[in-house]
Design a protein around this motif. Structure first.
Motif, mmCIF file in Angstrom:
data_model
loop_
_atom_site.group_PDB
_atom_site.id
_atom_site.type_symbol
_atom_site.label_atom_id
_atom_site.label_comp_id
_atom_site.label_asym_id
_atom_site.label_seq_id
_atom_site.Cartn_x
_atom_site.Cartn_y
_atom_site.Cartn_z
ATOM 1 N N TRP A 72 0.812 -1.215 0.000
ATOM 2 C CA TRP A 72 0.000 0.000 0.000
ATOM 3 C C TRP A 72 0.847 1.269 0.000
ATOM 4 O O TRP A 72 0.319 2.355 -0.240
ATOM 5 C CB TRP A 72 -0.920 0.021 1.232
ATOM 6 C CG TRP A 72 -1.737 -1.226 1.399
ATOM 7 C CD1 TRP A 72 -1.561 -2.205 2.328
ATOM 8 C CD2 TRP A 72 -2.849 -1.649 0.595
ATOM 9 N NE1 TRP A 72 -2.495 -3.202 2.175
ATOM 10 C CE2 TRP A 72 -3.299 -2.874 1.119
ATOM 11 C CE3 TRP A 72 -3.510 -1.102 -0.498
ATOM 12 C CZ2 TRP A 72 -4.378 -3.577 0.581
ATOM 13 C CZ3 TRP A 72 -4.589 -1.794 -1.036
ATOM 14 C CH2 TRP A 72 -5.009 -3.012 -0.500
ATOM 15 N N MET A 205 -9.103 5.039 -1.548
ATOM 16 C CA MET A 205 -9.117 4.178 -2.728
ATOM 17 C C MET A 205 -10.539 3.869 -3.179
ATOM 18 O O MET A 205 -10.855 3.893 -4.371
ATOM 19 C CB MET A 205 -8.394 2.869 -2.424
ATOM 20 C CG MET A 205 -6.915 3.014 -2.164
ATOM 21 S SD MET A 205 -6.157 1.419 -1.835
ATOM 22 C CE MET A 205 -6.433 0.601 -3.402
ATOM 23 N N LEU A 211 -12.837 2.035 -9.712
ATOM 24 C CA LEU A 211 -12.077 1.075 -8.939
ATOM 25 C C LEU A 211 -12.606 -0.344 -9.144
ATOM 26 O O LEU A 211 -13.816 -0.582 -9.139
ATOM 27 C CB LEU A 211 -12.146 1.434 -7.458
ATOM 28 C CG LEU A 211 -11.315 0.579 -6.516
ATOM 29 C CD1 LEU A 211 -9.830 0.787 -6.764
ATOM 30 C CD2 LEU A 211 -11.659 0.898 -5.072
ATOM 31 N N VAL A 216 -8.918 -4.936 -5.540
ATOM 32 C CA VAL A 216 -8.481 -4.398 -4.252
ATOM 33 C C VAL A 216 -8.567 -5.464 -3.163
ATOM 34 O O VAL A 216 -7.651 -5.632 -2.343
ATOM 35 C CB VAL A 216 -9.315 -3.160 -3.861
ATOM 36 C CG1 VAL A 216 -9.000 -2.725 -2.433
ATOM 37 C CG2 VAL A 216 -9.053 -2.021 -4.825
#
Length: 428
Positions: A72, A205, A211, A216
């Motif tokens: 990250w 995020m 996204l 993720v």
């Protein structure tokens, strides 16, 4: 909470639902407020007493994986905080019980940007999280008596390692050494021993319009497995570490290692068990084993633990949430079940919801009684099961599983349905 906070909360809830959803509201029993609670004060709460015969010690360690870049935070080495919980000889008095969270962590967890708080819906600033005390004495010497089985604990997505303390303390009081792991920059916050507070990157995020949520989540799960395997490596070298509580390094029996986790932590437990033979037995507390994604079959991506199965004992513990319960209702659980050759069982805690296997089961009803959480949100988080029964059932089945597979002591609770726990549906 402003519109931005609500938007982050909504997206985060959608993401965490992949690893264990919050179910629909139902009736919940009234909970007495802590003694001395007054209007205008922050809500206060306490953890249930451990049930085992031993007093508990705890210590926190800051670990750095010099061989791994933080997924990250590119350009930085991966740093973690862990805590060890273990039997000691002298119980902690009221004045020297270890805090549940540091002041900085508690303030962040309870504030508008706290990911853990967003997951559980308490009013920002309403609860004194750092005022909660554990039942453990900080840095107490380990109880002599030989090596003890080790259990790793991994929390849910966005949750700090503290959010499973009631279960962890109970295992330690029964004679286990329990190691809790914070997954840095995914957990709502991680308080390091030097005073630094590392906040979650997930809210920022998850606000991105394009996204890929599945990507993720898979990234988070890979980081969690790597974290856990690194922690296992570090535990093997504790004997050379200075500043540890007396006798602690010698108390760990790393030939008897189990793992338990909630939600994403349940995935972490079983996937790490699949990848690392050092873990002999694992428990998944309401954590799904599938992800959304265009690279999966029919839009569902299955991890290798589900596709390959396990050859060692594991326990699935589901809830009354809409997409939990019987393993046949979840593609990942069903695939794992069909492909596994090791002993396994599936339990469902009826009347529960996703938060029932966390400290939310004991803490949230208390703060709701003091006005820090709405009744509807409380029901959505922990259902209508009585907190004491949920706590007792969870502790009893988790301990029975690890006693059987790490100690060779079988109380036969896991042989089938038990009249002691009519609220626990059994699928063998």
């Amino acid at each position: 909470m402003g519109s931005g906070g609500r938007a982050v909360a909504a997206v985060l809830m959608a993401a965490t639902a992949v690893l264990g959803a919050v179910g629909a509201p139902a009736a919940v029993a009234a909970v007495a407020a802590p003694e001395g609670a007054k209007a205008g004060q922050q809500a206060r709460a306490w953890l249930p007493e451990p049930t085992g015969p031993y007093p508990i010690g705890t210590t926190a360690l800051h670990l750095t994986d010099t061989a791994r870049e933080d997924p990250w935070q590119p350009g930085h080495r991966r740093e973690l905080m862990i805590s060890l919980w273990y039997p000691t000889s002298r119980p902690a008095g009221p004045a020297d019980r270890a805090p549940y969270m540091t002041p900085a962590a508690g303030e962040h967890f309870g504030g508008p940007s706290g990911v853990g708080l967003i997951n559980y819906g308490a009013e920002p600033g309403s609860t004194d999280w750092s005022g909660i005390r554990t039942h453990a004495r900080t840095d107490a010497p380990a109880l002599p008596g030989g090596r003890r089985p080790v259990v790793l604990y991994s929390p849910g997505l966005g949750d700090p390692r503290a959010w499973g303390t009631a279960l962890v303390e109970d295992l330690a009081s029964r004679g286990y050494v329990v190691v809790t792991v914070d997954h840095t920059y995914e957990a709502s916050e991680v308080a390091f021993t030097d005073g630094e507070l590392a906040a979650s990157v997930l809210p920022g995020m998850l606000g991105q319009p394009d996204l890929d949520i599945g990507a993720v989540l898979r990234k988070a799960m890979a980081a969690r497995v790597d974290d856990t395997r690194f922690v296992l490596d570090q535990l093997a070298g504790l004997g050379g570490r200075t500043g540890l509580p007396t006798g602690l390094a010698g108390a760990l029996d790393l030939d008897r290692v189990g793992m338990v986790g909630h939600s994403a932590g349940g995935f972490t437990a079983l996937q790490t068990m699949h990848d690392d033979p050092r873990i002999a037995a694992g428990i998944n507390l309401d954590g799904q084993l599938h992800f959304p994604g265009p690279d999966g079959r029919n839009g569902v991506f299955l991890p290798t633990v589900a596709e390959d199965g396990l050859d060692r004992p594991f326990l699935l513990m589901g809830t009354g949430s809409d997409d939990s319960g019987d393993y046949r209702r979840q593609p990942g659980w069903n695939a794992l079940w069909q492909h596994s050759t090791g002993w396994h069982a599936d339990l469902t805690l009826t009347g529960s919801r996703h938060g029932s296997y966390t400290d939310g089961q004991s803490l949230l009803p208390q703060i709701a009684r003091q006005g820090a959480l709405t009744a509807d949100r409380l029901r959505a988080d922990v259902g209508d099961i009585r907190p004491g029964r949920a706590e007792l059932a969870t502790r009893s089945y988790v301990a029975s599983f690890f006693d059987r597979w790490l100690r060779g002591h079988d109380d036969h609770l896991l042989d089938g349905p038990s009249p002691r726990f009519p609220e626990m549906a059994y699928e063998g």
